[in-house]
Design an enzyme around this catalytic site. Sequence first.
Site, mmCIF file in Angstrom:
data_model
loop_
_atom_site.group_PDB
_atom_site.id
_atom_site.type_symbol
_atom_site.label_atom_id
_atom_site.label_comp_id
_atom_site.label_asym_id
_atom_site.label_seq_id
_atom_site.Cartn_x
_atom_site.Cartn_y
_atom_site.Cartn_z
ATOM 1 N N ASP A 126 -0.050 -14.088 4.586
ATOM 2 C CA ASP A 126 -0.939 -14.394 5.596
ATOM 3 C C ASP A 126 -2.294 -13.853 5.457
ATOM 4 O OD1 ASP A 126 0.447 -16.198 7.006
ATOM 5 O OD2 ASP A 126 1.391 -14.287 8.274
ATOM 6 N N TYR A 193 9.549 -6.721 1.212
ATOM 7 C CA TYR A 193 8.409 -6.326 1.534
ATOM 8 C C TYR A 193 8.244 -4.494 2.181
ATOM 9 C CZ TYR A 193 6.335 -10.865 2.297
ATOM 10 O OH TYR A 193 6.046 -12.148 2.344
#
Length: 424
Positions: A126, A193
Amino acid sequence: MSSVDKKKTQETLEKEELQLLSKAELIEKIIKLEEENKQLKAAKNKIKEKSKNKDIHKSQKPFDFSKCNKRHILLKFYYLGWNYNGYVVQESTDNTIEEHLFEALIKSCCIESRETSNYHRCGRTDKGVSSFSQVISIDLRSKLNPEDQCKLEDELPYCKILNRLLPSNIRCIAWCPASSNFSARFNCKFRTYKYFFPRGNLNIDSMDKAVKYTIGEHDFRNICKMDVANGVTNYQRKVIDAKVCLYRRDFRNISGYDVCQLIITSQAFLWHQIRCLMGVLFLIGQGNEKPEIILELLDIEKCPRKPQYNLAHEIPLNLWYCEYDTMEWYIDKDELINTIKFLQRDWTLNTVKSVMIENMLTDLEDTTDCKDMLFQSDCLLLGIQPRVYQRLMKRPTCESLESKIKHYESKKKKKEDPDNSDDK
């Protein structure tokens, strides 16, 4: 049905959709729309510039791809996404990683077009999110005959070619050959992540205890942003490993300035899953919630509707690693040195800024004897923080998954058969 009636039907559907949103979601939507308006204006100006450039290049002879060999490869690159509007190409803006990537691929004649390039991406990030190890699969132009394509050192210097055209905060670091049906997305075994944050006043041990509850297969509908509008109705995901730990101690031994990290690995992630998880972990680290709140959120029978809480900031998030079966990655050493130079330059400039701020803080804290004021991590939990804290399980809840699915199914039917709408 007349066009006026169709317009009324569409407006009714949109109102119904907005009524399902919480106050925080409505505020987020308004901010997003205002930003999109700005981006549309910028995009219009960009289109005008591109049309001018096309007119200039019309007289140039087009590259003949029919005379070229192709090969399917995996391309690994990193990007610092802080100033970009996300990874994926968008209609309202050209300030995305993918936009810059394909502009470089086409300009260098590595591909003829995106549509004919057999392209897949490993993950989509994003706005504001970075990646150290994004991987794409794609067909690129090759200077070698198919029988000679095992000689990687003789191939076109893909990383060097693209890095000359990409912005300095997007760098290709390696590539490897792959079979024509190999997909960077579907053949990825797992993704990792990292989320970096200062310790501040947070209890890292409580956060680590809490995140361990996410390991295994769970329904994460209460720890993500549900994307029913795009057809996502299954929120089962398997987390392979997760931990919150210290990354680096502050050299002055002031614990609030220690840098910590969340490291989480899964086969796949949901929209805003990690930022939602960090939002809850911050509440746990602050002592406002117990680690077991994660278990309650994962128990969809006990908690069928997501309590309203704020997302964590996007800047500290990084798609750190994408795992594949054994691959022969080719690295151009000269290009790697250039890439390290770029990162060292960024590190120098950002560290100098950080040290300058650090010196200012040290003087202020020493002068006012405020070393025990630990607010470093507060800004990473977005939204306005209430004066009186309300426990998650006592907060207003969002619409249930079942209600959202029912709403979008009804909306789809009305679009497909407008004559059966209530306005008739």
